[in-house]
Scaffold this motif. Structure first.
Motif, PDB file in Angstrom:
ATOM      1  N   SER A 175      14.331  42.714  67.810  1.00 29.21           N
ATOM      2  CA  SER A 175      12.817  42.613  67.693  1.00 29.21           C
ATOM      3  C   SER A 175      12.150  43.627  66.667  1.00 29.21           C
ATOM      4  CB  SER A 175      12.429  42.869  69.070  1.00 29.21           C
ATOM      5  OG  SER A 175      12.956  42.025  69.849  1.00 29.21           O
ATOM      6  N   LYS A 176      11.177  43.288  66.083  1.00 27.93           N
ATOM      7  CA  LYS A 176      10.460  44.067  65.084  1.00 27.93           C
ATOM      8  C   LYS A 176       9.065  44.683  65.664  1.00 27.93           C
ATOM      9  CE  LYS A 176      13.184  43.398  61.580  1.00 27.93           C
ATOM     10  NZ  LYS A 176      14.020  44.323  60.751  1.00 27.93           N
ATOM     11  N   PRO A 177       8.786  45.752  66.068  1.00 30.44           N
ATOM     12  CA  PRO A 177       7.550  46.152  67.063  1.00 30.44           C
ATOM     13  C   PRO A 177       6.523  46.367  65.905  1.00 30.44           C
ATOM     14  CG  PRO A 177       8.846  47.940  66.485  1.00 30.44           C
ATOM     15  CD  PRO A 177       9.808  46.734  65.871  1.00 30.44           C
ATOM     16  N   VAL A 178       6.044  45.101  65.335  1.00 30.38           N
ATOM     17  CA  VAL A 178       4.834  45.033  64.396  1.00 30.38           C
ATOM     18  C   VAL A 178       3.926  44.118  64.929  1.00 30.38           C
ATOM     19  CG1 VAL A 178       6.141  45.798  62.555  1.00 30.38           C
ATOM     20  CG2 VAL A 178       6.007  43.352  63.110  1.00 30.38           C
ATOM     21  N   VAL A 179       2.907  44.013  64.657  1.00 34.39           N
ATOM     22  CA  VAL A 179       1.662  43.059  64.670  1.00 34.39           C
ATOM     23  C   VAL A 179       1.668  42.062  63.781  1.00 34.39           C
ATOM     24  CG1 VAL A 179      -0.656  42.871  65.381  1.00 34.39           C
ATOM     25  CG2 VAL A 179       0.591  44.938  65.934  1.00 34.39           C
ATOM     26  N   PRO A 180       1.671  40.631  63.977  1.00 30.41           N
ATOM     27  CA  PRO A 180       2.270  40.321  65.278  1.00 30.41           C
ATOM     28  C   PRO A 180       3.875  40.158  65.301  1.00 30.41           C
ATOM     29  CG  PRO A 180       2.039  38.500  63.558  1.00 30.41           C
ATOM     30  CD  PRO A 180       1.548  39.705  62.903  1.00 30.41           C
ATOM     31  N   PRO A 181       4.549  40.708  66.423  1.00 29.57           N
ATOM     32  CA  PRO A 181       5.863  40.970  66.784  1.00 29.57           C
ATOM     33  C   PRO A 181       6.386  39.714  66.465  1.00 29.57           C
ATOM     34  CG  PRO A 181       4.819  40.658  68.835  1.00 29.57           C
ATOM     35  CD  PRO A 181       3.811  40.571  67.744  1.00 29.57           C
ATOM     36  N   PHE A 182       7.893  39.835  65.859  1.00 25.74           N
ATOM     37  CA  PHE A 182       8.941  38.991  65.473  1.00 25.74           C
ATOM     38  C   PHE A 182      10.215  39.421  65.726  1.00 25.74           C
ATOM     39  CE2 PHE A 182       8.054  41.009  61.415  1.00 25.74           C
ATOM     40  CZ  PHE A 182       9.382  40.991  60.868  1.00 25.74           C
ATOM     41  N   VAL A 183      11.122  38.305  65.784  1.00 24.02           N
ATOM     42  CA  VAL A 183      12.510  38.681  65.960  1.00 24.02           C
ATOM     43  C   VAL A 183      13.356  38.024  64.872  1.00 24.02           C
ATOM     44  CG1 VAL A 183      14.426  38.104  67.714  1.00 24.02           C
ATOM     45  CG2 VAL A 183      12.201  38.258  68.430  1.00 24.02           C
ATOM     46  N   THR A 184      14.190  38.960  64.202  1.00 27.60           N
ATOM     47  CA  THR A 184      15.140  38.451  63.436  1.00 27.60           C
ATOM     48  C   THR A 184      16.582  38.185  63.932  1.00 27.60           C
ATOM     49  OG1 THR A 184      15.756  40.709  62.512  1.00 27.60           O
ATOM     50  CG2 THR A 184      14.070  39.325  61.564  1.00 27.60           C
ATOM     51  N   TYR A 185      17.545  37.339  63.271  1.00 29.05           N
ATOM     52  CA  TYR A 185      18.833  37.119  63.692  1.00 29.05           C
ATOM     53  C   TYR A 185      19.577  37.358  62.646  1.00 29.05           C
ATOM     54  CZ  TYR A 185      16.695  35.223  68.147  1.00 29.05           C
ATOM     55  OH  TYR A 185      16.176  34.820  69.339  1.00 29.05           O
ATOM     56  N   SER A 186      20.649  37.960  63.013  1.00 27.84           N
ATOM     57  CA  SER A 186      21.869  38.141  62.011  1.00 27.84           C
ATOM     58  C   SER A 186      23.120  38.117  62.627  1.00 27.84           C
ATOM     59  CB  SER A 186      21.593  39.224  61.178  1.00 27.84           C
ATOM     60  OG  SER A 186      21.600  40.621  62.107  1.00 27.84           O
ATOM     61  N   LEU A 187      24.185  38.002  61.682  1.00 27.92           N
ATOM     62  CA  LEU A 187      25.544  38.067  62.345  1.00 27.92           C
ATOM     63  C   LEU A 187      26.058  39.284  62.298  1.00 27.92           C
ATOM     64  CD1 LEU A 187      27.133  35.192  59.817  1.00 27.92           C
ATOM     65  CD2 LEU A 187      26.058  34.701  62.053  1.00 27.92           C
ATOM     66  N   SER A 188      26.654  39.308  63.621  1.00 29.67           N
ATOM     67  CA  SER A 188      27.377  40.624  63.821  1.00 29.67           C
ATOM     68  C   SER A 188      28.823  40.898  62.758  1.00 29.67           C
ATOM     69  CB  SER A 188      27.661  40.856  65.295  1.00 29.67           C
ATOM     70  OG  SER A 188      28.848  39.824  65.398  1.00 29.67           O
ATOM     71  N   THR A 189      29.311  41.927  63.052  1.00 35.68           N
ATOM     72  CA  THR A 189      30.691  42.085  62.181  1.00 35.68           C
ATOM     73  C   THR A 189      31.565  40.977  62.743  1.00 35.68           C
ATOM     74  OG1 THR A 189      30.306  44.262  62.057  1.00 35.68           O
ATOM     75  CG2 THR A 189      32.486  43.652  61.563  1.00 35.68           C
ATOM     76  N   SER A 190      31.806  40.906  63.799  1.00 37.76           N
ATOM     77  CA  SER A 190      32.590  39.418  64.380  1.00 37.76           C
ATOM     78  C   SER A 190      32.061  38.310  64.029  1.00 37.76           C
ATOM     79  CB  SER A 190      32.684  39.507  65.981  1.00 37.76           C
ATOM     80  OG  SER A 190      33.324  38.591  66.457  1.00 37.76           O
ATOM     81  N   GLY A 191      30.558  38.021  63.879  1.00 35.67           N
ATOM     82  CA  GLY A 191      29.992  36.766  63.239  1.00 35.67           C
ATOM     83  C   GLY A 191      30.394  36.603  62.131  1.00 35.67           C
ATOM     84  N   LYS A 192      30.453  37.571  61.361  1.00 36.52           N
ATOM     85  CA  LYS A 192      30.932  37.452  59.682  1.00 36.52           C
ATOM     86  C   LYS A 192      32.206  37.184  59.641  1.00 36.52           C
ATOM     87  CE  LYS A 192      27.075  40.663  58.428  1.00 36.52           C
ATOM     88  NZ  LYS A 192      26.910  42.236  57.980  1.00 36.52           N
TER      89      LYS A 192
END
Length: 121
Positions: free
Chosen positions: A81-98
């Motif tokens: 979660s990015k605490p900015v205005v407006p707030p937004f969420v990013t998704y990325s792969l973990s090491t296991s996901g990679k």
């Protein structure tokens, strides 16, 4: 919805299969129609929720949210979660996901060859 009885024969057999069969373990993590597609789209770079949704227009919001949560719980995706205005969420792969990217790429290569009739006898 009824709770799953953890001591049922079916659940015991499922746990045995998870413990003994690596393919069963992988399918438990990425099984289903949408999870491999989500992982594929996250393999190149982190994406905001709206970018993932745009990349997979046929998926419903409910299913996308459910699968992203499951992938996060399974440690394959990182939600930030990015605490900015407006707030937004990013998704990325973990090491296991990679670590699954070669599997996803192999599936894609197989599909291309299969469609081209490379495996017909």
């Amino acid at each position: 919805m009824t709770a799953v009885k953890k001591t049922s024969t079916i659940q015991e057999n499922k746990q045995i299969a998870l413990d003994l069969c690596p393919v069963t373990y992988v399918m438990e993590k990425i099984g289903g129609y949408w999870k491999p597609i989500i992982l594929y789209h996250l393999s190149k770079q982190s994406k905001r929720y709206s970018e993932v949704k745009r990349a997979i227009p046929a998926i419903t919001e409910k299913v996308l949210i459910q699968h992203l949560k499951q992938l996060e719980e399974d440690g394959l995706v990182i939600r930030e979660s990015k605490p900015v205005v407006p707030p937004f969420v990013t998704y990325s792969l973990s090491t296991s996901g990679k670590g699954l990217i070669p599997v996803i790429n192999a599936m894609a290569k197989w599909a291309i060859k299969e469609r081209q009739g490379a495996f017909t006898s």
